[in-house]
Design an enzyme around this catalytic site. Sequence first.
Site, PDB file in Angstrom:
ATOM      1  N   GLU A 273     -12.627  -1.271   6.366  1.00 27.35           N
ATOM      2  CA  GLU A 273     -12.060  -2.059   7.440  1.00 27.35           C
ATOM      3  C   GLU A 273     -12.847  -1.787   8.695  1.00 27.35           C
ATOM      4  O   GLU A 273     -12.771  -0.712   9.235  1.00 27.35           O
ATOM      5  CB  GLU A 273     -10.655  -1.549   7.714  1.00 27.35           C
TER       6      GLU A 273
ATOM      7  N   SER B 116       1.008   6.583   2.698  1.00 28.79           N
ATOM      8  CA  SER B 116       1.729   7.561   3.532  1.00 28.79           C
ATOM      9  C   SER B 116       2.978   8.084   2.850  1.00 28.79           C
ATOM     10  O   SER B 116       3.630   7.382   2.074  1.00 28.79           O
ATOM     11  CB  SER B 116       2.150   6.921   4.859  1.00 28.79           C
TER      12      SER B 116
ATOM     13  N   GLN C 277       0.830  -1.203   0.000  1.00 25.66           N
ATOM     14  CA  GLN C 277       0.000   0.000   0.000  1.00 25.66           C
ATOM     15  C   GLN C 277       0.865   1.254   0.000  1.00 25.66           C
ATOM     16  O   GLN C 277       1.608   1.484   0.955  1.00 25.66           O
ATOM     17  CB  GLN C 277      -0.901  -0.018   1.246  1.00 25.66           C
ATOM     18  N   GLY C 278       0.771   2.054  -1.056  1.00 23.04           N
ATOM     19  CA  GLY C 278       1.555   3.283  -1.128  1.00 23.04           C
ATOM     20  C   GLY C 278       0.711   4.504  -0.831  1.00 23.04           C
ATOM     21  O   GLY C 278       0.302   5.218  -1.759  1.00 23.04           O
TER      22      GLY C 278
ATOM     23  N   SER D 293      -4.874   6.826  13.287  1.00 17.87           N
ATOM     24  CA  SER D 293      -4.457   6.752  14.692  1.00 17.87           C
ATOM     25  C   SER D 293      -5.668   6.906  15.608  1.00 17.87           C
ATOM     26  O   SER D 293      -6.737   7.345  15.185  1.00 17.87           O
ATOM     27  CB  SER D 293      -3.447   7.853  14.990  1.00 17.87           C
TER      28      SER D 293
ATOM     29  N   GLU E  23      -6.176   9.089  17.707  1.00 14.48           N
ATOM     30  CA  GLU E  23      -6.596  10.492  17.734  1.00 14.48           C
ATOM     31  C   GLU E  23      -7.445  10.831  16.507  1.00 14.48           C
ATOM     32  O   GLU E  23      -8.440  11.547  16.600  1.00 14.48           O
ATOM     33  CB  GLU E  23      -5.361  11.409  17.799  1.00 14.48           C
TER      34      GLU E  23
END
Lengths: 402, 380
Positions: free
Chosen positions: A245, A129, A126-127, A387, A389
Site C-alpha cells: 500500500e 489485529s 482482514q483478521g 500508525s 508513530e
Amino acid sequence: MELRFTDEERAFREEVRTWIDANLPAETRERMASGRTPTKAMQVDWQKRLYAKGWAVPHWPVEWGGQPWSAIKRFILSEEIQSTPAPTPLGFNANMLGPVLIAFGTDEQKKHFLPKIANLDLWFCQGFSEPGAGSDLASLKCAAKRDGDHYIVNGQKTWTTLAQHADWIFLLVRTDPGAAKQQEGISFLLVDMTTPGITVRPIITIDGAHEVNEVFFDDVKVPVANLVGTENRGWDCAKFLLSNERTGQARVGASKERIRRLKLIAKQTPGGAKPVMEDPRFRSRLTDVEVQLKALEMTTLRVLADENRALSQRKPNPASSVLKIRGTELQQAISELYVMAAGPYGLAAPHDPEADGRNEPDVAADWQTLAQATYFNWRKQSIYGGSTEIQKNIMAKAFLGL
Amino acid sequence: MDFDLSDDQRLLQDSLAKLLKDKYGFEQRKAYLKSETGWSREVWAAFAELGLLGMPFAEDDGGLGYGAVETMIVMEQMGRALTLEPFVSTVVLGGGFLRHGATPEQRSALVPMIAEGKLLMAFAHTEQQSRFDLHDVATTAKKDGDGWVIEGRKGVVVHGDTADQLVVTARISGGRRDRDGIGVFLVPANATGVTRRGFRTSDGQRAADISFDAVKVDAAAELQGGLALVERVADETIAALGAEAIGCMEAAKDLTIDYLKTRKQFGRPIGSFQSLQHRAAEMMVCLEQARSMAMLAAMMASERNDDERRRNMRAVKVEIGRNARFVGQQTIQMHGGIAMTMEYAGGHYLKRLTVIENMFGDMDHHLAALSDEGGVFVAA
C-alpha cells in the site's frame, strides 16, 4: 523532468470520466456525494461494473484481470474514481489479498479466489489485529493447530473492518508457539466466515457507526488447502501486504474532491454577515490545507513515477513514507474544516429512525449532520495501517539509519 | 510524467557539487564572508567557467539556453553550500529581466558580460512602505526629453552594494499602489545621483540601501513589461530560492542525522531516543514535501498562463516556507547548544532559510493572496 501528462494520458482521463458518468448509479452517486460510505449492495454492484470493464484490479497481472498499464494510468483511474466520488474497489480484496495470492498462492488458490475477489463475489475482511497485538502485530496469539487435513483455530481478532459484510476472512494465526522469534511461527489462512465457531460482535465507534468488529474463533475447522504460502512463514505475506500500500493511502483524489465540495458548501452557508467562505480566517485555513494537499499530490506523483520504473531500478523512496503520514493528517484536517463550516448546526447528530422510534427529516443539512461524525470517525486514519508513530519508527530505521 | 534528471543535468549537478566541495567548505566560506565584498570573486570566476552565469540565456544572446530545471539543480547545490555570491541577483533576477523585458540589442550588449562574470546586477525594488506588494512603488520616473529622471529610495537591495547594473522599478503614472503605471529601468550603479550604502543581511550576505537623486537615464533604459514583467521574474526567483531552500534543508537534515548518530549522552547515541527519531522522521517528511514543491516550481516557472503560474508559486512559497522553518529550527534543537554558535554550520542554515522565507513575500502574504484568488484547486 516533465510534469505534464501526455496526450494519451489526458485522453484516458476523459474516457474514465465519461464512463463513470454513464455507469455510476444515481443513488450511489448521491450517497457518495453526501460524504457517506457506500452500502454493501452499492459497493458490490459498482465493483462488478468496474470488473466487467476491466478496471477493478488494473494493478494485477493481465492473466488475472489486470491491465498492462503504467503506474500513471492506474493513478488516473483511481483519482477519477475518488474525485467523482465513486466507491473505490474493496481494498481488502483488490489491494491486500489479491497481490498476496498472486505472489504466494497455489495455482488452485489463484484460480479459485482471484476472479471471485476481483469481481467481489466474495467479500474478504482482514483478521490481523488482536486485543493484545496492535502496533506490535507479531505478538498475535490467535492459534491454529494442525489436525489431519485441517487447522483448528481458536482466539480473537479485533478492529475487523466490515466483517459484518464479509464472506471470508484472511487471517494471521500462530502455528508455532515455540518458534525462536515471534515472527517465525505465524501462518496466513483463508477462512469462510460461515464456518461453525465464528462469532462476529459489532464495535460501535465514537461517531456511532458500525464499521469495525470483534471476531471470535472457537474450534473453527479450516482446511489445510486454505493455507497461503508456507506454514510458519505467514509473516512474509503480511509484510508484503503492508508494504504494497503506497500511493493509495494518500487518497489525494478524494481529498481534492472534499475540498472542492467544501468550497461550494461554504459559499452557500450563512456565517453571520457574510457566507462562511467570505470569512478570511476560515478561507485562509482552507487555503493552507489546499497548499499542503498540492505538495502531497506532487509527492504522490513522484512515488508513482518511481513505481513506473523496472523493479530492478527502483530505490526505496522516502517520499512513499510521507504519503501515509501527511495523507491521513490532511484528510483529518479537511474533516475539521467541515466541522468549522457547519458551525452550530453541526451539533445535530444524524437522525436515526430506528433509535428515535420515528421517521422525520434531519434538523440540519446532510453535510452538517455528517461533519462531526466524519471528524470523529477519521481520527482512526492516523492509527490504522501502521500508525503515524510506527511510520516514523520505520523511517528512522530504514531511511535515517537511526 | 518524469522526475528524473537527464544525463546532461546530472553532469551539471555533479560538476557544481565537485566545485563547491573544493571551494566551499565551511571554513572557506568564513573567509569569503570576511572579505571586502563578502563573497568570492574567485568562485564567481569558477561559476563563469562552468557556464553557470550564462545558463538561462538564449544561445543567440550568448547563453546556454537552459531552463528552470537547471536553475533548480544549481540553486539546490548552492543552498547546500550556503554560497554567498550574487547568483540570484545577477543571473536569476537580472537575467530574468533581461530575458523577458530587454531588447535584442540590450541583451547582446549585457548577456555576454554576465556570462563571463564581468557584470553584476541587482534588483532595486523594495521600499520602506511596500513590504511584499510588488505593485507598491513610490519611486518615480519622469519623462525628460527622450529619457527619464528617476527619483526615490530603495532598501534591502540584495547585492546592490557590488552590482554594476541595477534593475529599478519606478512609477511612471498613477498612484503609489496602482497596478498600472510601473516602469522597469536599467540603471548603471555609477550613474550620477545614485548613492549606495552597503550593509550585511542577517545571514551574512550583502545588500544596499540606494537613493536615486534625479538620476538621468536614456529612453533605451526602460525595459518592457511593467508589473507583469516584475511578477514573472519574481515567480522565477521564488522557484530558484525554493530550490536553494531545499539544498539548505537537505544539508541541515544530513548534518543533524550525523550528529544524532555520533553525539552520546546517558551512555548512548542520542539518535537512539525515540523522541528524536520521530522528529528526525518529521524533518524528512517536511523535506520531501518541500522538495515536491520545488519541483512543481521548476515546472511551473515557464507556465504561460500567468494566473495559473502565480497561484502555484504562491503555494510553493507557503509550503516551502512552512517546512523550512521546521527543519531549520529542529536542526538547532536536536543539536543542542553547538548549533547556536557561529562556529558551526547548523545554525547558518536556519539563518539562510529565514532570509529566503522573507524574500518575495512571506507565508502570510502568499496565503492571503492565494486565498483571495480562489485557492489551489479551482472548480473542475
